[in-house]
Design a protein around this motif. Structure first.
Motif, PDB file in Angstrom:
ATOM      1  N   LYS A  44      27.762  21.837  -3.395  1.00 41.16           N
ATOM      2  CA  LYS A  44      28.546  22.728  -2.536  1.00 41.16           C
ATOM      3  C   LYS A  44      27.765  24.022  -2.297  1.00 41.16           C
ATOM      4  O   LYS A  44      27.388  24.710  -3.238  1.00 41.16           O
ATOM      5  N   GLU A 131      25.809  20.830   0.809  1.00 40.58           N
ATOM      6  CA  GLU A 131      26.878  20.423   1.711  1.00 40.58           C
ATOM      7  C   GLU A 131      27.701  21.640   2.096  1.00 40.58           C
ATOM      8  O   GLU A 131      27.720  22.658   1.391  1.00 40.58           O
ATOM      9  N   PRO A 133      30.769  24.063   2.295  1.00 40.01           N
ATOM     10  CA  PRO A 133      31.935  24.287   1.437  1.00 40.01           C
ATOM     11  C   PRO A 133      33.211  23.846   2.150  1.00 40.01           C
ATOM     12  O   PRO A 133      33.253  23.725   3.370  1.00 40.01           O
ATOM     13  N   ASP A 134      34.262  23.608   1.344  1.00 39.28           N
ATOM     14  CA  ASP A 134      35.504  23.063   1.906  1.00 39.28           C
ATOM     15  C   ASP A 134      36.134  23.983   2.930  1.00 39.28           C
ATOM     16  O   ASP A 134      36.669  23.552   3.935  1.00 39.28           O
TER      17      ASP A 134
END
Length: 586
Positions: A44, A131, A133-134
């Motif tokens: 992340k 990736e 982050p949410d």
């Protein structure tokens, strides 16, 4: 051991092959930027957002990334050079990390504050498998890798051949959209060294010098002197040394395109001959003191020459400023200032219409007209007017003049206004994005009339200066303004403006607010009147134009009352070096 583990991993993969396992779905626009989307090894990323680097900044332009993907960032490291609404400022890292993915490429303009521009990971993590982050904010669109179908034909936006550089009109001020090429300082075939002046360009503020930062040969002029050019439009062609400068590929169009990379400007931070990098502030110091960057060791990271390094070198070696050559400002077209004279009258036969002449509007006047129109139509102007008795101030000026201290009425007004703004901070404000921004320091802009239009150089931290310093500062700024020698930081900004037309015989007038400021003081000339006791008094009018969205009527009245009190009894305004013995004894 390794032999026994391999079958187990294989068995585990087969065992879970029919089970749906959760995956992190990356938005399509980020998949196209070559993210590693492995759901097993993903890391992340931490958000790196466009920072707010000045009180009035709304968006910024990434001039240069000083770190590349995979580089380690330590606390205090310079990450990128960002052009704000004021200047080029360096963004520094707050903690230890690794720059994993750059989302916004160099040259991308108008990136809003808070926009996601890059991702970082903690030291030791696999930065290649980063990736999103949410809950990541929207990222600014990067510079496109290839031109979309809506842009001009490929021949128009194609890269120049190897060794050739197409030079575009630079943005020499944050608000510049077009510029007029006043004079080319190099001719075709001339050699260019890093830092050489290439052309004099009239921006929306002043005539400024465009400097080139690379070694090259000046091959082709695409925009002749006197032409008005958009920022980003091609104006010249250079080639590498040892190349045939007469054999260049002239592009089919010189108009700027969205896919074009940002041109090199004096705002870019370029490596010096020693490999050190430095910004505008350092560059100006080196020029003012005639120093070579190679002689000074930079302490910044990475390999960065800081302003403090140059100042320390100047102090240690007692270096003196180099006297600049003062030249009259160049004029558009002929390059010579034509004497102003009344046009010769031509005989017009009776019954025929009289002749007329179209006078082209200069870039500066065009911008002034546009902004004054916008300010008057978008800002709800309100006005407050007051009379101020000037007898005591005139007496003090006469006494100071006897002591060889020459200060003008405008100097007193500037000092009094600064102290009144300290007492009434609601007037020392800016109005931006439907918010009132109260400024911590008083920076007063002084309106100065020049041949090309009105400009407002700034007396910074006015309240902290005494009358002598204010007087000297205003005279120097006015002289530089009339000669077109003001630097951008000397006229961009300010928290309050004073426009004084009293010396031109104007008794009273109202001025238009200079946004994002919320007020401007218009000062008229003195006039003699008889008071109730039939004594002659000298009065001066002052009109405050203020933004009704930010300032109430009673706040404007309080400011004018404080201003009048200070000017009608100005003895305390001469504190500091101006204090005379006769005042200290009282």
């Amino acid at each position: 051991m390794a032999q026994t583990m391999i079958p187990r991993i294989a068995l585990l993969s087969i065992k879970n092959s029919n089970r749906v396992l959760p995956r992190i779905v990356v938005p399509l626009k980020y998949q196209r930027t070559c993210f590693h989307t492995s759901w097993v090894l993903d890391v992340k990323g931490k958000e790196l957002l466009m920072p707010s680097l000045s009180p009035t900044m709304e968006s910024g332009t990434i001039i240069k990334w000083l770190k590349k993907e995979g580089d380690k960032i330590e606390a205090g490291d310079a990450i990128a050079d960002i052009q704000t609404d004021k200047a080029v400022v360096t963004m520094e890292g707050d903690d230890d990390s690794i720059l994993a993915k750059i989302l916004v490429q160099e040259g991308t303009k108008d990136i809003k504050i808070g926009t996601l521009i890059a991702l970082t990971v903690d030291p030791g993590e696999d930065w290649k498998s980063v990736e999103m982050p949410d809950s990541a904010p929207a990222a600014a669109p990067s510079m496109p890798a290839s031109a979309p179908a809506s842009v001009p034909p490929a021949s128009a936006v194609a890269e120049p051949p190897p060794g050739q550089n197409n030079v575009a009109m630079p943005a020499l001020s944050p608000t510049m959209t077009t510029g007029t090429i006043v004079k080319w300082l190099k001719k075709e075939g001339d050699s260019i060294e890093p830092g050489d002046a290439l052309a004099e360009i009239q921006t929306d503020k002043a005539v400024m010098t465009f400097e080139f930062e690379d070694e090259a040969i000046f091959a082709k002029i695409l925009a002749p002197e006197g032409s008005q050019v958009e920022v980003g439009q091609l104006i010249a062609i250079t080639v590498e040394k040892e190349m045939d400068w007469k054999n260049v590929v002239v592009p089919s169009t010189t108009k700027p395109s969205a896919a074009a990379a940002a041109p090199p400007t004096t705002a870019d931070k370029k490596p010096a001959a020693s490999g050190q990098v430095y910004g505008l502030a350092v560059k100006r110091l080196l020029e003012e003191y005639g120093l070579n960057a190679d002689a000074i060791k930079g302490t910044g990271r990475p390999n960065r020459l800081l302003k403090s390094d140059v100042l320390a070198y100047i102090q240690a070696n007692n270096v003196k400023k180099v006297s600049p050559k003062v030249e009259p400002p160049p004029q558009v077209g002929t390059g010579k200032k034509e004497p102003v004279s009344a046009p010769s009258k031509k005989h017009v036969p009776t019954g025929q219409p009289s002749t007329y002449e179209d006078i082209p509007v200069s870039t500066i006047r065009g911008v002034i007209a546009k902004r004054l129109g916008e300010a008057k139509s978008t800002i709800p102007h309100a006005y407050a007017y007051i009379d101020i008795k000037m007898n005591k101030l005139n007496e003090i000026r006469s006494e100071l003049k006897a002591d060889d201290i020459n200060v003008s009425v405008n100097d007193f007004i500037t000092k009094a206004a600064a102290l009144a703004l300290v007492e009434c901070p609601s007037i020392n404000t800016l109005y931006k994005n439907d918010k009132i921004i109260q400024m911590p320091r008083v920076d007063i802009s002084i309106a100065v009339a020049t041949d090309t239009g009105l400009i407002t150089p700034i007396v910074f931290d006015t309240a902290a200066k005494n009358l002598v310093d204010i007087s000297k500062n205003i005279r120097e700024l006015a002289e530089k303004a009339r000669n077109g020698k003001l630097k951008p930081e000397e006229f961009q900004g300010g928290t309050f403006t004073i426009s004084n037309l009293g010396m031109f015989g104007i008794k009273q007038f109202s001025a238009i607010i200079n946004p994002p400021q919320t007020a401007i003081l218009a000062v008229g000339g003195g006039r003699e009147e008889l008071d109730a006791a039939l004594q002659t008094v000298t009065k001066m009018s002052a009109t405050l134009s203020y933004d009704r969205r930010a300032i109430e009527e009673d706040q404007a009245a309080d400011f004018l009352a404080v201003l009048r009190a200070m000017l009608e009894d100005p003895t305390f305004l001469i504190a500091g070096r101006l204090r005379a013995l006769r005042y200290s004894e009282n």
